[in-house]
Write a protein that holds these residues in place. Structure first.
Motif, PDB file in Angstrom:
ATOM      1  N   ARG A  78     -38.377  29.372  35.308  1.00 35.98           N
ATOM      2  CA  ARG A  78     -38.016  28.050  35.842  1.00 35.98           C
ATOM      3  C   ARG A  78     -38.467  27.938  37.301  1.00 35.98           C
ATOM      4  NH1 ARG A  78     -37.324  24.822  32.578  1.00 35.98           N
ATOM      5  NH2 ARG A  78     -35.442  25.585  31.651  1.00 35.98           N
ATOM      6  N   ARG A  79     -38.254  28.983  38.071  1.00 36.25           N
ATOM      7  CA  ARG A  79     -38.695  28.983  39.476  1.00 36.25           C
ATOM      8  C   ARG A  79     -40.217  28.839  39.539  1.00 36.25           C
ATOM      9  NH1 ARG A  79     -40.168  32.072  43.958  1.00 36.25           N
ATOM     10  NH2 ARG A  79     -38.873  31.683  45.793  1.00 36.25           N
ATOM     11  N   ARG A  80     -40.911  29.553  38.666  1.00 38.22           N
ATOM     12  CA  ARG A  80     -42.371  29.449  38.604  1.00 38.22           C
ATOM     13  C   ARG A  80     -42.793  28.020  38.282  1.00 38.22           C
ATOM     14  NH1 ARG A  80     -43.437  32.034  33.936  1.00 38.22           N
ATOM     15  NH2 ARG A  80     -43.358  29.979  33.001  1.00 38.22           N
ATOM     16  N   ASP A  81     -42.109  27.376  37.330  1.00 41.12           N
ATOM     17  CA  ASP A  81     -42.416  25.991  36.972  1.00 41.12           C
ATOM     18  C   ASP A  81     -42.222  25.058  38.164  1.00 41.12           C
ATOM     19  OD1 ASP A  81     -42.898  26.857  34.382  1.00 41.12           O
ATOM     20  OD2 ASP A  81     -41.017  26.052  33.571  1.00 41.12           O
ATOM     21  N   ILE A  82     -41.142  25.259  38.895  1.00 46.77           N
ATOM     22  CA  ILE A  82     -40.856  24.416  40.064  1.00 46.77           C
ATOM     23  C   ILE A  82     -41.936  24.603  41.121  1.00 46.77           C
ATOM     24  CG2 ILE A  82     -39.257  24.064  41.998  1.00 46.77           C
ATOM     25  CD1 ILE A  82     -36.974  24.779  39.946  1.00 46.77           C
ATOM     26  N   LEU A  83     -42.294  25.852  41.400  1.00 46.10           N
ATOM     27  CA  LEU A  83     -43.314  26.103  42.416  1.00 46.10           C
ATOM     28  C   LEU A  83     -44.690  25.594  41.977  1.00 46.10           C
ATOM     29  CD1 LEU A  83     -42.253  29.596  43.782  1.00 46.10           C
ATOM     30  CD2 LEU A  83     -42.009  27.352  44.880  1.00 46.10           C
ATOM     31  N   ARG A  84     -44.982  25.695  40.696  1.00 44.82           N
ATOM     32  CA  ARG A  84     -46.254  25.158  40.191  1.00 44.82           C
ATOM     33  C   ARG A  84     -46.291  23.642  40.384  1.00 44.82           C
ATOM     34  NH1 ARG A  84     -47.500  26.767  34.327  1.00 44.82           N
ATOM     35  NH2 ARG A  84     -45.314  26.296  34.329  1.00 44.82           N
ATOM     36  N   ALA A  85     -45.204  22.963  40.015  1.00 48.44           N
ATOM     37  CA  ALA A  85     -45.144  21.508  40.186  1.00 48.44           C
ATOM     38  C   ALA A  85     -45.222  21.134  41.661  1.00 48.44           C
ATOM     39  CB  ALA A  85     -43.860  20.956  39.558  1.00 48.44           C
ATOM     40  N   ALA A  86     -44.568  21.911  42.511  1.00 44.81           N
ATOM     41  CA  ALA A  86     -44.599  21.639  43.950  1.00 44.81           C
ATOM     42  C   ALA A  86     -46.004  21.815  44.511  1.00 44.81           C
ATOM     43  CB  ALA A  86     -43.609  22.555  44.678  1.00 44.81           C
ATOM     44  N   ALA A  87     -46.693  22.873  44.100  1.00 44.49           N
ATOM     45  CA  ALA A  87     -48.057  23.111  44.575  1.00 44.49           C
ATOM     46  C   ALA A  87     -48.985  21.980  44.137  1.00 44.49           C
ATOM     47  CB  ALA A  87     -48.568  24.458  44.056  1.00 44.49           C
ATOM     48  N   GLU A  88     -48.812  21.530  42.906  1.00 39.13           N
ATOM     49  CA  GLU A  88     -49.636  20.420  42.414  1.00 39.13           C
ATOM     50  C   GLU A  88     -49.356  19.141  43.195  1.00 39.13           C
ATOM     51  OE1 GLU A  88     -48.690  20.361  38.246  1.00 39.13           O
ATOM     52  OE2 GLU A  88     -49.895  22.148  37.844  1.00 39.13           O
ATOM     53  N   ARG A  89     -48.094  18.861  43.480  1.00 36.48           N
ATOM     54  CA  ARG A  89     -47.702  17.659  44.234  1.00 36.48           C
ATOM     55  C   ARG A  89     -48.264  17.737  45.658  1.00 36.48           C
ATOM     56  NH1 ARG A  89     -46.419  12.536  43.780  1.00 36.48           N
ATOM     57  NH2 ARG A  89     -44.771  12.857  42.310  1.00 36.48           N
ATOM     58  N   LEU A  90     -48.120  18.886  46.290  1.00 36.12           N
ATOM     59  CA  LEU A  90     -48.614  19.057  47.652  1.00 36.12           C
ATOM     60  C   LEU A  90     -50.127  18.880  47.697  1.00 36.12           C
ATOM     61  CD1 LEU A  90     -47.795  19.791  50.580  1.00 36.12           C
ATOM     62  CD2 LEU A  90     -48.222  22.182  49.965  1.00 36.12           C
ATOM     63  N   GLU A  91     -50.813  19.468  46.750  1.00 34.76           N
ATOM     64  CA  GLU A  91     -52.277  19.368  46.686  1.00 34.76           C
ATOM     65  C   GLU A  91     -52.705  17.919  46.471  1.00 34.76           C
ATOM     66  OE1 GLU A  91     -56.334  20.430  46.421  1.00 34.76           O
ATOM     67  OE2 GLU A  91     -54.640  21.618  47.112  1.00 34.76           O
ATOM     68  N   ARG A  92     -52.049  17.237  45.587  1.00 29.30           N
ATOM     69  CA  ARG A  92     -52.453  15.883  45.213  1.00 29.30           C
ATOM     70  C   ARG A  92     -52.050  14.847  46.256  1.00 29.30           C
ATOM     71  NH1 ARG A  92     -50.126  15.785  40.515  1.00 29.30           N
ATOM     72  NH2 ARG A  92     -48.240  14.773  41.246  1.00 29.30           N
ATOM     73  N   ASP A  93     -50.834  14.935  46.776  1.00 27.05           N
ATOM     74  CA  ASP A  93     -50.291  13.844  47.587  1.00 27.05           C
ATOM     75  C   ASP A  93     -49.943  14.206  49.024  1.00 27.05           C
ATOM     76  OD1 ASP A  93     -50.417  12.176  45.325  1.00 27.05           O
ATOM     77  OD2 ASP A  93     -48.480  12.933  44.638  1.00 27.05           O
ATOM     78  N   GLY A  94     -49.992  15.467  49.387  1.00 27.28           N
ATOM     79  CA  GLY A  94     -49.638  15.862  50.741  1.00 27.28           C
ATOM     80  C   GLY A  94     -48.136  15.952  50.949  1.00 27.28           C
ATOM     81  N   TYR A  95     -47.769  16.349  52.139  1.00 29.32           N
ATOM     82  CA  TYR A  95     -46.361  16.610  52.443  1.00 29.32           C
ATOM     83  C   TYR A  95     -45.527  15.336  52.457  1.00 29.32           C
ATOM     84  CZ  TYR A  95     -42.365  19.024  54.395  1.00 29.32           C
ATOM     85  OH  TYR A  95     -41.116  19.572  54.582  1.00 29.32           O
TER      86      TYR A  95
END
Length: 158
Positions: free
Chosen positions: A21-38
């Motif tokens: 679950r933690r891995r899923d959250i961090l994966r989603a966060a990395a994708e969001r950061l990459e796509r949309d910025g902070y």
């Protein structure tokens, strides 16, 4: 190398799998950061991308700053491991090391450096995750310094 989002085709963690679950959250966060910025890096969007509720996400990370810090820890650990895998510095020139390391550092800045100001804005107390990010940074830069010093010494440039 971007922050370690795993392939989207990998199945999400099953109920009770906290590591997954933690891995899923961090994966989603990395994708969001990459796509949309902070600026668009928000808990609801990250939770949605991870397939969890915001409440579940908060049980892993108390703030979005903690999520960002966890991504940095992950990336600094990867950088340190890459430096450790460069091989025997006695066989490397400074040029070899710069060719290997500079793209890593540029990528690190692209994913995190440009967001550091926003990340630290408004922080009153330092969380354990932020402390971990700082420690990971010190360890990664220490590894970089050691590799560069050994290569410089080998070339007689130190």
């Amino acid at each position: 190398m971007p922050p370690s989002p795993e392939p989207a085709s990998e199945p999400r963690a099953q109920w009770g799998d906290r590591v997954g679950r933690r891995r899923d959250i961090l994966r989603a966060a990395a994708e969001r950061l990459e796509r949309d910025g902070y600026d668009e890096f928000n808990v609801r969007a990250i939770a949605r991308g991870a397939g969890v509720s915001a409440a579940t996400l908060y049980s892993y990370f108390p703030t979005k700053n903690d999520i960002f810090a966890a991504l940095m820890v992950q990336r600094f650990d990867e950088l340190r491991a890459a430096l450790d895998e460069l091989g025997d510095p006695a066989t490397k020139t400074l040029e070899d090391l710069f060719v290997a390391v500079v793209p890593e550092l540029v990528d690190l800045h692209r994913h995190f450096g440009r967001h550091i100001h926003e990340w630290t804005r408004g922080e009153r107390e330092e969380s354990a995750t932020v402390t971990s990010a700082k420690r990971a940074f010190v360890e990664a830069t220490g590894a970089l310094e050691r590799v560069l010093h050994r290569a410089a010494a080998n070339e007689g440039s130190e």
